[in-house]
Structure formats: structure tokens, C-alpha cells
Design a protein around this motif. Structure first.
Motif, PDB file in Angstrom:
ATOM      1  N   GLN A 286       0.715  -1.178   0.008  1.00 60.04           N
ATOM      2  CA  GLN A 286      -0.103  -0.094  -0.004  1.00 60.04           C
ATOM      3  C   GLN A 286       0.727   1.257   0.167  1.00 60.04           C
ATOM      4  N   LYS A 287       2.057   1.296   0.248  1.00 59.62           N
ATOM      5  CA  LYS A 287       2.922   2.305   0.093  1.00 59.62           C
ATOM      6  C   LYS A 287       3.280   2.634  -1.442  1.00 59.62           C
ATOM      7  N   ILE A 288       2.950   1.590  -2.291  1.00 60.55           N
ATOM      8  CA  ILE A 288       3.119   1.451  -3.681  1.00 60.55           C
ATOM      9  C   ILE A 288       1.748   2.308  -4.250  1.00 60.55           C
ATOM     10  N   SER A 298       8.078  15.024 -11.108  1.00 60.20           N
ATOM     11  CA  SER A 298       8.775  14.178  -9.923  1.00 60.20           C
ATOM     12  C   SER A 298       9.769  13.058 -10.662  1.00 60.20           C
ATOM     13  N   ILE A 299       9.020  11.954 -11.447  1.00 59.70           N
ATOM     14  CA  ILE A 299       9.760  10.873 -11.470  1.00 59.70           C
ATOM     15  C   ILE A 299      10.873  11.424 -12.492  1.00 59.70           C
ATOM     16  N   PHE A 300      10.691  12.488 -13.520  1.00 56.80           N
ATOM     17  CA  PHE A 300      11.887  12.887 -14.153  1.00 56.80           C
ATOM     18  C   PHE A 300      13.104  13.361 -13.266  1.00 56.80           C
ATOM     19  N   ASN A 301      12.615  14.040 -12.402  1.00 58.72           N
ATOM     20  CA  ASN A 301      13.578  14.730 -11.405  1.00 58.72           C
ATOM     21  C   ASN A 301      14.540  13.605 -10.805  1.00 58.72           C
ATOM     22  N   SER A 326       1.454   3.240 -16.967  1.00 56.27           N
ATOM     23  CA  SER A 326       2.229   2.284 -16.592  1.00 56.27           C
ATOM     24  C   SER A 326       3.221   2.361 -15.387  1.00 56.27           C
ATOM     25  N   PHE A 327       3.580   3.601 -14.944  1.00 56.41           N
ATOM     26  CA  PHE A 327       4.055   3.932 -13.734  1.00 56.41           C
ATOM     27  C   PHE A 327       3.581   3.687 -12.503  1.00 56.41           C
ATOM     28  N   TYR A 328       4.478   3.162 -11.390  1.00 61.08           N
ATOM     29  CA  TYR A 328       4.117   3.141 -10.067  1.00 61.08           C
ATOM     30  C   TYR A 328       5.204   3.799  -9.237  1.00 61.08           C
ATOM     31  N   CYS A 339      10.321   4.440  -7.923  1.00 59.30           N
ATOM     32  CA  CYS A 339       9.581   4.153  -8.864  1.00 59.30           C
ATOM     33  C   CYS A 339       9.761   2.844  -9.903  1.00 59.30           C
ATOM     34  N   VAL A 340       8.672   2.704 -10.629  1.00 56.46           N
ATOM     35  CA  VAL A 340       8.969   1.424 -11.452  1.00 56.46           C
ATOM     36  C   VAL A 340       7.872   1.633 -12.649  1.00 56.46           C
TER      37      VAL A 340
END
Length: 435
Positions: A286-288, A298-301, A326-328, A339-340
Motif C-alpha cells: 500500500q506504500k506503492i 517528479s519521476i523525471f527529476n 504504466s508507472f508506479y 518508481c517502476v
């Protein structure tokens, strides 16, 4: 309606029974969506007092409501046909006119009940809509969906000790009036406000599957039913189940469905271990949560250092935003620390675990392992037979997972194989075959 005696063993009205829960929920936000039938019911004054109890315990409330019941009544009184009751199908001009009237009626009754309970409600347009558009060749006309939630406005109203109420009739950028499904609105509000709970107060006991009542249900179990046999979920609560799943996937820890006409029902659901309705809860991950469009920057940075050192392939912020579904992301204290990306290749019965990154401070603390296990669980949920990983610098790390075995690039889905050859990265390919 359930009688007061049916909850006598829990005694949620007893302050001593409630006090032990106060530290757990103090300063948390609950988003509560009330069906129109609940607001019409004779128990509503008691429910309003239950909401007053929650506020007295410093639990922040954001409310929305349905209008289907009142819309149907207005249509019958005026002798007109409506194109859709729930705000999910086509809303024509006549239905939109009646929906606006119904929303005004319900909003007034809701605010009146809350004021009588000593609360300070305020109707606000703190959410913006956009039209649903054409789906399956049908123009949905005045049916909309949530485009943006003004969280700053809602937080300011909460600080002023008011209870914001958001109607399911909203405006778009041009001021055009649109009808919103209240279940969808509740889920969007809960995700935007990072609520601890999304609570649907309905005219039904909770989530029922082929007539069987479910009380405490893991997220995955409901998802499986919705994906494989959605009609097994009884129609009156199907939309709420769909939106509850969206909310929990979007980071809301708990979603509840219960009969809002039950005396002490809301307090019993919150302040007892058993409750009376259905609770849908996240799994061990649940943290994901599923990334949202605003997470793209944020993912880019987060990953640009790894891109520079060629641990990850280069992706622009725009490309991340394009594939954001598609990102988590993995959050701790509301900060993204990992991230994944899980790409699905249904034609090849395979998924790819891509763009796995953990910030240096949290590396070696099991976060990467949790994300990999999560990706495997998602791959199984999708019914895929294989999970691929392409790596240039983390082959040693994946040796900690004996289930992953190196394989030739030719085993990749053709689309992915061609992209790998074109990139020139010469990545090693690992595969986990799910038996």
C-alpha cells in the motif's frame, strides 16, 4: 433500517469506546459520498450528528452527494424522460436541466441537516469538470468527469473549520455545466486530498456479489471480480466498487461501503474492529500507488541522475507523462523515493519491469525488492506468463532473485526487441517465468 439495539454490543456512541481511536484519526481527512436516498431518509438527522462527532474529534471532512433518486422523482413529477440517472451515460439537455435542479434540492437538505447538527457546511465548486466526449461512437453531451480538484481551496476551507460540499454538477473551463457521477467525484476528491478513507454511504448494506455480502475484502479480490465477472457484483453498488478500487489504487488506504440509513452505522464502521459495512483495503504494497499525471515531473527529476550515468535509458518528461498509466511510485511520508514502470505486452503474454529506480538513501533497505515483488504480483494479476527485465548495470542485483534467468534478446516481444536493437544499449535480458 437497522434498530439501535443491533449495535449495542459495540456501543460506538460511548465516548470511552471512541477515545482509543482518536490518536489514529486525528487531523486525517475522510471523503464521504452520500446517496440521495440517504439524505431523504428519516435517519439523516442522526447521521448528521455522527458527522458532528467526527469533527469534534478533529477529523476533517469533505462531502459530496448523489442525485439519482431526486432526479428520478423530478422527472416523474414533470412527466419527462431522462437519458441517464447515474451520470455515467448520455446526459441530454433535459436531463442536465433536471440534474441541476435535483442537485440544488439535495444540497439544500444536506446543508440544512448539517447546520442543525451544529456544523458549518459550505457548498463550493472546488473541482473542475471536463466533458466525457464521444465514447463508443456516442456523444455523452452534458456528462462530464473531474478535470481538476482545487486542493488548496479545500484545505483553506478545512482550516476555517467548515465542511466543504462538492456537488455532482460542476463547471468546465468555459463555465459550461456538466453532470458528474458522484462515485467518480468521491474517488477523485479522496485521491486529491490524500484522504485516509473514502466512505460511500448508500441505501445498501455494502458490497454484495451475487447477493452475498462481503465485509472485509482485499483490493485484489475485488479487482479480480471486476475484471473477470463484473456482473457478479450487484448493480446498485457496482459503480462504487469500481471507484473504490480506483481510490485505493490511487493511494487511499481504505474505502468503505455501508448503509447510511443505519442508526450509528457510520460511527460503528469507523470506531469498531468489525464494522457493519464493506471495507476494501490495500494489500501489503500500500506504500506503492499508481502514478498520476502530475507525478511525471517528479519521476523525471528523481531519475535524471541515473539517466546521466546510463543506469536508465533517457526519457523526456513528456514521454513519462504519455506512459504515466504504466508507472508506479513508492512513497514514504508523501515523498516519492522510488518508481517502476510495468509495460504490458498482452499479445506476447508478457510484461516488462522497466525504469526501476530507488533514491540512494533508500537503496539496500528492501524498497527495490518490494517493487519487484509488486511487479510480479501485477503480472500474475494480469494473467501474463513472463516478466522481462532489461539491464545494463544491475545484473548483479538481479542475481539476488534466482527466479530471474538470463535469456537471449530474441525471447523479447518483437516490438521490444526492435527497440532494444535500435537503442544500441546492448542490455542483458532476464526473464521470470510464472508457473
Amino acid at each position: 433500517m437497522t434498530s439501535p439495539d443491533s449495535t449495542a454490543d459495540i456501543k460506538p456512541g460511548d465516548l470511552r469506546g471512541i477515545l482509543k481511536y482518536v490518536p489514529q484519526f486525528r487531523d486525517h481527512t475522510f471523503v464521504i459520498s452520500l446517496d440521495g436516498r440517504v439524505i431523504e431518509d428519516e435517519n439523516f438527522p442522526n447521521l448528521a450528528l455522527d458527522l458532528a462527532v467526527l469533527r469534534s474529534l478533529n477529523i476533517h471532512l469533505v462531502l459530496t452527494h448523489g442525485i439519482g433518486h431526486q432526479l428520478t422523482q423530478l422527472a416523474a413529477q414533470q412527466g419527462v424522460e431522462i437519458s441517464d440517472v447515474q451520470g455515467q451515460g448520455v446526459t441530454d439537455e433535459t436531463t442536465m436541466r433536471l440534474a441541476s435542479a435535483a442537485s440544488a434540492v439535495v444540497g439544500q437538505k444536506l446543508m440544512q441537516g448539517l447546520v442543525r447538527a451544529g456544523l458549518r457546511p459550505l457548498l463550493t465548486h472546488a473541482a473542475r469538470a471536463t466533458e466525457m466526449g464521444v465514447i463508443g461512437g456516442r456523444d455523452h453531451q452534458f456528462t462530464g468527469k473531474v478535470d481538476k480538484v482545487d486542493t488548496a481551496q479545500l484545505e483553506q476551507l478545512i482550516r476555517l473549520d467548515t465542511i466543504p460540499i462538492i456537488s455532482p454538477v460542476l463547471f468546465d473551463r468555459e463555465g459550461r455545466t456538466l453532470r458528474i457521477n458522484s462515485d467518480h467525484l468521491g474517488a477523485e476528491l479522496a485521491m486529491a486530498m490524500k484522504a485516509s478513507k473514502l466512505i460511500f454511504l448508500t441505501a445498501h448494506p455494502g458490497l454484495t456479489v451475487r447477493g452475498k455480502f462481503l465485509m472485509n475484502v482485499p483490493l485484489g479480490e475485488v479487482e479480480t471480480i471486476l475484471e473477470k465477472t463484473p456482473l457478479d457484483i450487484d448493480e446498485p453498488v457496482r459503480s462504487k466498487a469500481v471507484q473504490a478500487i480506483r481510490a485505493v489504487r490511487g493511494g487511499v488506504p481504505r474505502a468503505h461501503l455501508l448503509d447510511g440509513r443505519t442508526y450509528d452505522g457510520l460511527l460503528t464502521e469507523i470506531f469498531s474492529k468489525v464494522g457493519i459495512g464493506t471495507m476494501i483495503h490495500g494489500n501489503d504494497y500500500q506504500k506503492i500507488r499508481k502514478a498520476r499525471r502530475r507525478d511525471a515531473q517528479s519521476i523525471f527529476n528523481l531519475t535524471k541522475g541515473a539517466v546521466k550515468s546510463e543506469q536508465l535509458k533517457h526519457r523526456t518528461r513528456q514521454s513519462i507523462e504519455k506512459d504515466i498509466e504504466s508507472f508506479y511510485i513508492y512513497e514514504i511520508d508523501e515523498s516519492i523515493i522510488a518508481c517502476v514502470c510495468l509495460s504490458d505486452y498482452p499479445a506476447d503474454n508478457a510484461c516488462e519491469l522497466a525504469y526501476l529506480f530507488v533514491v540512494p538513501f533508500y537503496q539496500g533497505k528492501g524498497v527495490g525488492r518490494e517493487l519487484i515483488q509488486f511487479a510480479l504480483a501485477e503480472t500474475r494479476r494480469l494473467g501474463r506468463a513472463k516478466l522481462f527485465v532489461l539491464t545494463t548495470q544491475t545484473l548483479g542485483y538481479f542475481k539476488n532473485f534466482p527466479e530471474f534467468a538470463e535469456c537471449p534478446p530474441e525471447e523479447l516481444p518483437l516490438e521490444r526487441h526492435d527497440a532494444l536493437v535500435k537503442s544500441g544499449r546492448n542490455s542483458r535480458v532476464l526473464v521470470h517465468r510464472l508457473g
